[in-house]
Design an enzyme around this catalytic site. Structure first.
Site, short mmCIF file in Angstrom:
data_model
loop_
_atom_site.label_atom_id
_atom_site.label_comp_id
_atom_site.label_asym_id
_atom_site.label_seq_id
_atom_site.Cartn_x
_atom_site.Cartn_y
_atom_site.Cartn_z
N ASP A 52 -0.46 4.49 13.33
CA ASP A 52 -1.16 3.45 12.58
C ASP A 52 -0.36 2.15 12.72
O ASP A 52 0.81 2.19 13.08
CB ASP A 52 -1.24 3.85 11.10
CG ASP A 52 -2.23 3.02 10.29
OD1 ASP A 52 -2.47 1.85 10.62
OD2 ASP A 52 -2.76 3.55 9.30
N HIS A 70 0.39 0.46 10.12
CA HIS A 70 1.25 0.53 8.94
C HIS A 70 2.03 1.83 8.87
O HIS A 70 1.50 2.88 9.24
CB HIS A 70 0.41 0.41 7.66
CG HIS A 70 -0.44 -0.81 7.61
ND1 HIS A 70 -1.79 -0.76 7.44
CD2 HIS A 70 -0.11 -2.12 7.73
CE1 HIS A 70 -2.28 -1.98 7.45
NE2 HIS A 70 -1.27 -2.83 7.62
N HIS A 95 -0.53 5.30 1.86
CA HIS A 95 0.40 4.45 1.11
C HIS A 95 0.61 4.95 -0.32
O HIS A 95 1.50 4.47 -1.01
CB HIS A 95 -0.08 3.00 1.06
CG HIS A 95 -0.11 2.34 2.39
ND1 HIS A 95 1.00 2.24 3.21
CD2 HIS A 95 -1.12 1.75 3.08
CE1 HIS A 95 0.68 1.61 4.32
NE2 HIS A 95 -0.60 1.31 4.27
#
Length: 135
Positions: free
Chosen positions: A82, A84, A45
């Site tokens: 994943d 995310h 991220h």
């Protein structure tokens, strides 16, 4: 301080993995070099401007650039699976034709990015495949 040190170690693990794969691939062998790094924090991220979502450095992005610049690989294929979307990696390589990025992730989960029509731009258009999956 501990998070920063652990993040440095995680990023370094990716560089070490690249080194191992490149050295192993340069040898004649009946078995290909296969590596997998399970590291925390994941880094996926972290955006080019800084940390995000508990991620300090973009470990995969760092390792991919290292593969190109220090090890001479021209093209890199990044596969991410994943819950995310790997928004940081996506942002780093959005206009790069030499990085193919494939992401499977749960549609609508944090950070709510990675739509199917998000395929890169400019020279990198088409070098990105986001596959949001139903939750």
């Amino acid at each position: 301080m501990q998070t920063f040190q652990e993040s440095l170690i995680a990023a370094g693990a990716g560089l070490s993995l690249v080194d191992h794969v490149v050295v192993a691939a340069s040898k004649v062998s009946l078995t290909p070099a296969i590596e997998f790094a399970l590291i925390r924090p994941p880094g996926h991220h972290a955006v080019p401007k800084g940390p995000m979502g508990f991620c300090v450095f973009g470990n995969v992005a760092i390792a991919a650039r290292y593969a190109q610049r220090a090890r001479g690989l021209q093209r890199v294929f990044i596969i991410d699976f994943d819950v995310h979307h790997r928004n940081g990696t996506n942002d780093v390589f959005y206009d790069d034709p030499d990085m193919f990025f494939l992401s499977t992730h749960q549609e609508g989960s944090y950070p709510a990015t990675g739509k199917i029509d998000n395929i890169g731009c400019g020279n990198g258009e088409g070098a990105m495949l986001n596959l949001p999956l139903a939750g």
